[in-house]
Design an enzyme around this catalytic site. Structure first.
Site, PDB file in Angstrom:
ATOM      1  NE  ARG A 131      -1.041   2.206   3.249  1.00 44.44           N
ATOM      2  CZ  ARG A 131       0.079   2.764   3.725  1.00 44.44           C
ATOM      3  NH1 ARG A 131       0.638   3.618   3.074  1.00 44.44           N
ATOM      4  NH2 ARG A 131       0.470   2.652   5.020  1.00 44.44           N
TER       5      ARG A 131
ATOM      6  N   GLY B  81      13.530  14.432  10.858  1.00 39.47           N
ATOM      7  CA  GLY B  81      12.354  13.786  10.397  1.00 39.47           C
ATOM      8  C   GLY B  81      10.794  14.400  10.991  1.00 39.47           C
ATOM      9  CB  SER B  82       9.230  14.945  14.272  1.00 39.33           C
ATOM     10  OG  SER B  82       9.096  13.608  14.256  1.00 39.33           O
TER      11      SER B  82
ATOM     12  CB  ILE C   9      13.535   8.160   0.293  1.00 34.77           C
ATOM     13  CG1 ILE C   9      13.904   9.198   0.975  1.00 34.77           C
ATOM     14  CG2 ILE C   9      12.446   8.697  -1.036  1.00 34.77           C
ATOM     15  CD1 ILE C   9      13.003  10.280   1.829  1.00 34.77           C
ATOM     16  CB  THR C  10       8.657   4.739   0.257  1.00 34.65           C
ATOM     17  OG1 THR C  10       8.334   4.868   1.969  1.00 34.65           O
ATOM     18  CG2 THR C  10       7.751   3.490  -0.319  1.00 34.65           C
TER      19      THR C  10
ATOM     20  CD  GLN D 244     -17.769 -14.778  31.023  1.00 35.07           C
ATOM     21  OE1 GLN D 244     -17.047 -14.106  31.792  1.00 35.07           O
ATOM     22  NE2 GLN D 244     -19.006 -15.039  31.216  1.00 35.07           N
TER      23      GLN D 244
ATOM     24  CD  GLU E  55       2.724  10.468   4.886  1.00 33.20           C
ATOM     25  OE1 GLU E  55       2.572  11.582   5.478  1.00 33.20           O
ATOM     26  OE2 GLU E  55       3.106  10.418   3.716  1.00 33.20           O
TER      27      GLU E  55
ATOM     28  CB  THR F  31       5.619   9.720  15.444  1.00 31.70           C
ATOM     29  OG1 THR F  31       5.386  11.173  16.167  1.00 31.70           O
ATOM     30  CG2 THR F  31       7.204   9.855  14.683  1.00 31.70           C
TER      31      THR F  31
ATOM     32  CG  ASP G   4       3.786  10.470  21.024  1.00 32.07           C
ATOM     33  OD1 ASP G   4       2.743  10.252  21.235  1.00 32.07           O
ATOM     34  OD2 ASP G   4       5.063  10.224  21.581  1.00 32.07           O
TER      35      ASP G   4
HETATM   36  P1  TGC Z   1       3.879  24.892  10.819  1.00 32.16           P
HETATM   37  O1  TGC Z   1       4.385  26.301  11.297  1.00 32.16           O
HETATM   38  O2  TGC Z   1       3.110  24.199  12.148  1.00 32.16           O
HETATM   39  O3  TGC Z   1       3.270  25.082   9.604  1.00 32.16           O
HETATM   40  C1  TGC Z   1       3.763  25.765   8.656  1.00 32.16           C
HETATM   41  C2  TGC Z   1       2.371  26.122   7.638  1.00 32.16           C
HETATM   42  O4  TGC Z   1       1.876  24.929   7.090  1.00 32.16           O
HETATM   43  C3  TGC Z   1       0.589  24.772   7.596  1.00 32.16           C
HETATM   44  N1  TGC Z   1       0.407  23.131   7.862  1.00 32.16           N
HETATM   45  C4  TGC Z   1      -0.222  22.310   6.855  1.00 32.16           C
HETATM   46  N2  TGC Z   1      -0.870  22.748   5.880  1.00 32.16           N
HETATM   47  C5  TGC Z   1      -1.396  21.837   5.156  1.00 32.16           C
HETATM   48  N3  TGC Z   1      -1.379  20.468   5.498  1.00 32.16           N
HETATM   49  C6  TGC Z   1      -0.651  20.183   6.843  1.00 32.16           C
HETATM   50  N4  TGC Z   1      -0.793  18.741   7.195  1.00 32.16           N
HETATM   51  C7  TGC Z   1      -0.166  21.114   7.574  1.00 32.16           C
HETATM   52  N5  TGC Z   1       0.457  21.083   8.540  1.00 32.16           N
HETATM   53  C8  TGC Z   1       1.039  22.193   8.831  1.00 32.16           C
HETATM   54  C9  TGC Z   1       0.379  25.308   8.880  1.00 32.16           C
HETATM   55  O5  TGC Z   1      -0.831  25.728   9.244  1.00 32.16           O
HETATM   56  C10 TGC Z   1       1.338  26.639   8.409  1.00 32.16           C
HETATM   57  O6  TGC Z   1       0.536  27.128   7.622  1.00 32.16           O
HETATM   58  P2  TGC Z   1       0.526  29.129   7.593  1.00 32.16           P
HETATM   59  O7  TGC Z   1      -0.483  29.341   6.713  1.00 32.16           O
HETATM   60  O8  TGC Z   1       0.487  29.401   8.964  1.00 32.16           O
HETATM   61  O9  TGC Z   1       2.165  29.224   7.145  1.00 32.16           O
HETATM   62  O10 TGC Z   1       5.354  24.031  10.577  1.00 32.16           O
HETATM   63  P3  TGC Z   1       6.271  23.386  11.596  1.00 32.16           P
HETATM   64  O11 TGC Z   1       7.754  23.440  10.779  1.00 32.16           O
HETATM   65  O12 TGC Z   1       6.303  23.861  12.900  1.00 32.16           O
HETATM   66  O13 TGC Z   1       5.754  21.964  11.331  1.00 32.16           O
HETATM   67  C11 TGC Z   1       5.180  21.280  12.534  1.00 32.16           C
HETATM   68  C12 TGC Z   1       4.563  19.843  11.881  1.00 32.16           C
HETATM   69  C13 TGC Z   1       4.716  18.844  13.175  1.00 32.16           C
HETATM   70  C14 TGC Z   1       3.107  19.901  11.564  1.00 32.16           C
HETATM   71  C15 TGC Z   1       5.025  18.954  10.488  1.00 32.16           C
HETATM   72  O14 TGC Z   1       6.470  19.573  10.249  1.00 32.16           O
HETATM   73  C16 TGC Z   1       4.953  17.662  10.429  1.00 32.16           C
HETATM   74  O15 TGC Z   1       3.787  17.205  10.013  1.00 32.16           O
HETATM   75  N6  TGC Z   1       5.929  16.875  10.828  1.00 32.16           N
HETATM   76  C17 TGC Z   1       5.698  15.484  10.543  1.00 32.16           C
HETATM   77  C18 TGC Z   1       6.785  14.922   9.448  1.00 32.16           C
HETATM   78  C19 TGC Z   1       6.332  14.073   8.453  1.00 32.16           C
HETATM   79  O16 TGC Z   1       4.934  13.525   8.436  1.00 32.16           O
HETATM   80  N7  TGC Z   1       6.812  13.467   7.247  1.00 32.16           N
HETATM   81  C20 TGC Z   1       6.423  12.520   6.437  1.00 32.16           C
HETATM   82  C21 TGC Z   1       7.587  12.315   5.428  1.00 32.16           C
HETATM   83  S1  TGC Z   1       6.753  11.413   4.055  1.00 32.16           S
HETATM   84  C22 TGC Z   1       6.534   9.788   4.634  1.00 32.16           C
HETATM   85  O17 TGC Z   1       6.842   9.405   5.852  1.00 32.16           O
HETATM   86  C23 TGC Z   1       6.135   9.118   3.612  1.00 32.16           C
HETATM   87  S2  TGC Z   1       6.002   7.222   4.202  1.00 32.16           S
HETATM   88  C24 TGC Z   1       5.457   6.326   3.073  1.00 32.16           C
HETATM   89  C25 TGC Z   1       3.731   6.278   2.866  1.00 32.16           C
HETATM   90  O18 TGC Z   1       3.084   7.578   3.012  1.00 32.16           O
HETATM   91  O19 TGC Z   1       3.066   5.397   2.984  1.00 32.16           O
HETATM   92  P1  FAD Z   2      12.103  11.733  15.065  1.00 28.55           P
HETATM   93  O1  FAD Z   2      11.452  12.816  14.573  1.00 28.55           O
HETATM   94  O2  FAD Z   2      13.573  11.616  15.507  1.00 28.55           O
HETATM   95  O3  FAD Z   2      11.160  11.134  16.446  1.00 28.55           O
HETATM   96  C1  FAD Z   2      11.774  10.278  17.257  1.00 28.55           C
HETATM   97  C2  FAD Z   2      10.733  10.244  18.538  1.00 28.55           C
HETATM   98  O4  FAD Z   2      10.561  11.532  19.038  1.00 28.55           O
HETATM   99  C3  FAD Z   2       9.312   9.848  18.038  1.00 28.55           C
HETATM  100  O5  FAD Z   2       8.631   9.102  19.155  1.00 28.55           O
HETATM  101  C4  FAD Z   2       8.669  11.235  17.808  1.00 28.55           C
HETATM  102  O6  FAD Z   2       7.358  11.110  18.220  1.00 28.55           O
HETATM  103  C5  FAD Z   2       9.205  12.107  19.078  1.00 28.55           C
HETATM  104  N1  FAD Z   2       9.365  13.290  18.893  1.00 28.55           N
HETATM  105  C6  FAD Z   2       9.841  14.124  17.975  1.00 28.55           C
HETATM  106  N2  FAD Z   2       9.684  15.462  18.043  1.00 28.55           N
HETATM  107  C7  FAD Z   2       8.764  15.699  19.287  1.00 28.55           C
HETATM  108  C8  FAD Z   2       8.121  16.673  19.765  1.00 28.55           C
HETATM  109  N3  FAD Z   2       8.478  17.957  19.412  1.00 28.55           N
HETATM  110  N4  FAD Z   2       7.389  16.237  21.016  1.00 28.55           N
HETATM  111  C9  FAD Z   2       7.259  15.005  21.267  1.00 28.55           C
HETATM  112  N5  FAD Z   2       7.956  13.855  20.647  1.00 28.55           N
HETATM  113  C10 FAD Z   2       8.532  14.242  19.703  1.00 28.55           C
HETATM  114  N6  FAD Z   2       9.888  10.074   4.599  1.00 28.55           N
HETATM  115  C11 FAD Z   2       9.944  10.678   3.380  1.00 28.55           C
HETATM  116  O7  FAD Z   2      10.238  11.934   3.240  1.00 28.55           O
HETATM  117  N7  FAD Z   2       9.396   9.961   2.532  1.00 28.55           N
HETATM  118  C12 FAD Z   2       9.169   8.828   2.390  1.00 28.55           C
HETATM  119  O8  FAD Z   2       8.803   8.129   1.420  1.00 28.55           O
HETATM  120  C13 FAD Z   2       9.359   8.152   3.921  1.00 28.55           C
HETATM  121  N8  FAD Z   2       9.323   6.884   3.682  1.00 28.55           N
HETATM  122  C14 FAD Z   2       9.050   6.145   4.931  1.00 28.55           C
HETATM  123  C15 FAD Z   2       9.172   4.777   5.040  1.00 28.55           C
HETATM  124  C16 FAD Z   2       9.607   3.949   6.271  1.00 28.55           C
HETATM  125  C17 FAD Z   2       9.498   2.540   6.301  1.00 28.55           C
HETATM  126  C18 FAD Z   2       9.889   4.795   7.208  1.00 28.55           C
HETATM  127  C19 FAD Z   2      10.146   3.938   8.590  1.00 28.55           C
HETATM  128  C20 FAD Z   2      10.074   5.967   7.484  1.00 28.55           C
HETATM  129  C21 FAD Z   2       9.691   6.959   6.186  1.00 28.55           C
HETATM  130  N9  FAD Z   2       9.885   8.171   6.013  1.00 28.55           N
HETATM  131  C22 FAD Z   2       9.784   8.907   4.787  1.00 28.55           C
HETATM  132  C23 FAD Z   2      10.476   8.934   7.089  1.00 28.55           C
HETATM  133  C24 FAD Z   2       9.075   9.223   8.022  1.00 28.55           C
HETATM  134  O9  FAD Z   2       8.451  10.390   7.886  1.00 28.55           O
HETATM  135  C25 FAD Z   2       9.819   9.672   9.500  1.00 28.55           C
HETATM  136  O10 FAD Z   2      10.700   8.663   9.993  1.00 28.55           O
HETATM  137  C26 FAD Z   2       8.985  10.333  10.584  1.00 28.55           C
HETATM  138  O11 FAD Z   2       8.433  11.412  10.197  1.00 28.55           O
HETATM  139  C27 FAD Z   2       9.840  10.230  11.902  1.00 28.55           C
HETATM  140  O12 FAD Z   2      11.094  11.082  11.842  1.00 28.55           O
HETATM  141  P2  FAD Z   2      12.208  10.318  12.678  1.00 28.55           P
HETATM  142  O13 FAD Z   2      12.228   8.741  12.337  1.00 28.55           O
HETATM  143  O14 FAD Z   2      13.423  11.126  12.357  1.00 28.55           O
HETATM  144  O15 FAD Z   2      11.728  10.322  14.113  1.00 28.55           O
END
Ligand code: TGC
Ligand code: FAD
Length: 392
Positions: A95, A142-143, A168-169, A288, A372, A374, A376
């Site tokens: 998926r 990451g986060s 990176i997937t 149960q 996508e 964590t 938390d």
């Molecule tokens: P922050 O200041 O909170 O936000 C900047 C601006 O962006 C807006 N915003 C969003 N807008 C649309 N969609 C969202 N999901 C949004 N999240 C935030 C926010 O309102 C603000 O807008 P504006 O108009 O005020 O400028 O930014 P920050 O740098 O403090 O970010 C905080 C945080 C935690 C929300 C963000 O960085 C985050 O979501 N971190 C998690 C990282 C993450 O999810 N990475 C994923 C990588 S890709 C992946 O993992 C693929 S896995 C494979 C698969 O999908 O199957």
């Molecule tokens: P960290 O950010 O280091 O977090 C470690 C721990 O600290 C977590 O428990 C977290 O919740 C906690 N933490 C961090 N910040 C805070 C805070 N402010 N307050 C409280 N707790 C906090 N990324 C891409 O860009 N593209 C992809 O295609 C992609 N695919 C992936 C595929 C796999 C199999 C995996 C495992 C990851 C993939 N990722 C991808 C990366 C993924 O998005 C990150 O792993 C994720 O966003 C978390 O970042 P990190 O692993 O660096 O953890």
């Protein structure tokens, strides 16, 4: 492997789905049953992504399924969600491949790309002829992707990219990478670039030794003085917010996918508990405590279905906020991981083997609860939404 999958519909939600939604689900379910289930345990064991299934999913319209035109199927968000549910019933890594191709590669090109970028890439990505990946995460960020250190520098009529992306997937099987970088000439403004993976200076390698998502490529990307034309920047992808908007697409699909994994765990646990006899030669389902575990799963899967269905209908109406999607991703992945742990327990020792899919789902979901955003981080996103105070 395991028992034949039994569909889950405790709340009779099927009666609320349209004919098109049921047809899309059946198509995806049949595809998974016929093509993925027979090979997935071998793929997981041998760390093999079943690339031979890529063109079939292109023909079925699974890539960019909720986009219009450019060879995409133009499905509703609920139909798209049902496809994700069925694919993850097969395997989260599988998926994930479709999520990335659709939500993290095709969506940004569709939403932020130039006409030329759309015409060049979207039809080929929709058919599966070309594959893509999404490079946001870095070894140190990451986060907090806003801390990224990958840079883009303008030199004449080109950008020069430098940096490292990790986790990176599909990185090593991609023809194009969406790379997010800070522009040195624009005070660190984040932009998204379309980078062909055969450009000099671009290398991708796979991360090995994962005990999760073993049927999916997870890669590192290295960019050393990679030259791209100025037109490689997607015009609308000019901020971190654009990157975060892409995550909404993938997170929404994951909320449905997790339901599929949970349904599979429940289906196996229910059937096993009715067959397995202990003590007075009665099935363990007659006790149960075992019933309470099954009911916990029924309870939580039903709530998760309602949540994703509602967010999907909101999304179709253009009313889903990113906080709603965070709620669905956070709840449903947690729920699925708990279901996998409970189902594994009900199967006793048999639960740890590859004769049943449960341990594989459990190990996969340990990634899904981290990527996508964590669990938390989604707590903090929802907390930000309800209090107005960012606590990251
Ligand atoms: P922050 O200041 O909170 O936000 C900047 C601006 O962006 C807006 N915003 C969003 N807008 C649309 N969609 C969202 N999901 C949004 N999240 C935030 C926010 O309102 C603000 O807008 P504006 O108009 O005020 O400028 O930014 P920050 O740098 O403090 O970010 C905080 C945080 C935690 C929300 C963000 O960085 C985050 O979501 N971190 C998690 C990282 C993450 O999810 N990475 C994923 C990588 S890709 C992946 O993992 C693929 S896995 C494979 C698969 O999908 O199957
Ligand atoms: P960290 O950010 O280091 O977090 C470690 C721990 O600290 C977590 O428990 C977290 O919740 C906690 N933490 C961090 N910040 C805070 C805070 N402010 N307050 C409280 N707790 C906090 N990324 C891409 O860009 N593209 C992809 O295609 C992609 N695919 C992936 C595929 C796999 C199999 C995996 C495992 C990851 C993939 N990722 C991808 C990366 C993924 O998005 C990150 O792993 C994720 O966003 C978390 O970042 P990190 O692993 O660096 O953890």
């Amino acid at each position: 492997m395991g028992f034949k999958f039994q569909s889950f519909d405790f709340l009779h939600l099927d009666s609320t789905f349209t004919e098109d939604e049921l047809l899309v689900r059946k198509t995806a379910r049949d595809f998974v049953e016929d093509n993925l289930i027979p090979i997935i345990e071998e793929c997981f064991r041998t760390e093999r992504f079943p690339k031979e299934l890529v063109p079939i999913m292109g023909e079925l319209g699974f890539y960019g399924a909720n986009l219009e035109g450019y060879g995409c199927a133009g499905m509703s968000n609920v139909e798209y969600g049902l496809v994700m549910q069925e694919l993850e019933r097969g395997d989260s890594g599988f998926r994930s491949f479709v999520s990335v191709q659709s939500g993290l590669v095709m969506y940004p090109i569709y939403e932020f790309g130039s006409d030329e970028q759309k015409n060049t890439w979207l039809p080929a990505l929709a058919s599966g002829e070309k594959l893509g990946c999404f490079g946001l995460t870095e070894p140190g960020f990451g986060s907090n992707p806003g801390g990224m250190t990958t840079t883009a520098r303008k030199v004449g009529d080109e950008y020069v990219l430098n940096g490292e992306k990790l986790w990176i997937t599909s990185g090593t099987i991609s023809d194009v990478a969406i790379v997010w970088a800070k522009c040195e000439d624009e005070d660190g403004r984040v932009r998204g670039f379309l980078v062909e993976t055969d450009r000099p200076g671009f290398t991708a390698y796979d991360v090995h030794g994962k005990w999760s998502l073993r049927a999916s490529h997870t890669s590192g990307l290295s960019l050393q003085d990679v030259h791209v034309p100025l037109t490689a920047a997607m015009p609308g992808a000019d901020s971190l917010k654009a990157a975060l908007m892409c995550l909404n697409q993938a997170r929404y699909g994951i909320s449905w996918g997790a339901i599929g994994a949970a349904m599979d765990c429940y289906s196996n646990a229910l059937q096993y508990s009715k067959e397995r006899k202990q003590f007075r030669n009665e099935p363990i389902a007659s006790h149960q405590i075992v019933q309470e575990k099954l009911v916990w799963m029924v309870n939580e899967i039903s709530k998760a279905q309602l949540l994703s269905l509602h967010v999907g209908r909101l999304k179709d109406a253009g009313k889903a906020g990113h906080e709603h999607i965070s709620l669905a991703k956070r709840n449903n992945v947690w729920m699925a991981l708990e279901c996998a742990r409970i189902a594994r327990d009900i199967l006793g020792a048999n639960g740890i083997t590859e004769d049943y899919p449960i341990m594989r789902h459990m190990m996969n979901l340990e990634s899904v609860i981290t990527y996508e955003g964590t669990h938390d981080i989604h707590t903090l996103i929802i907390g930000h939404s309800v209090t107005g105070i960012g606590a990251y």
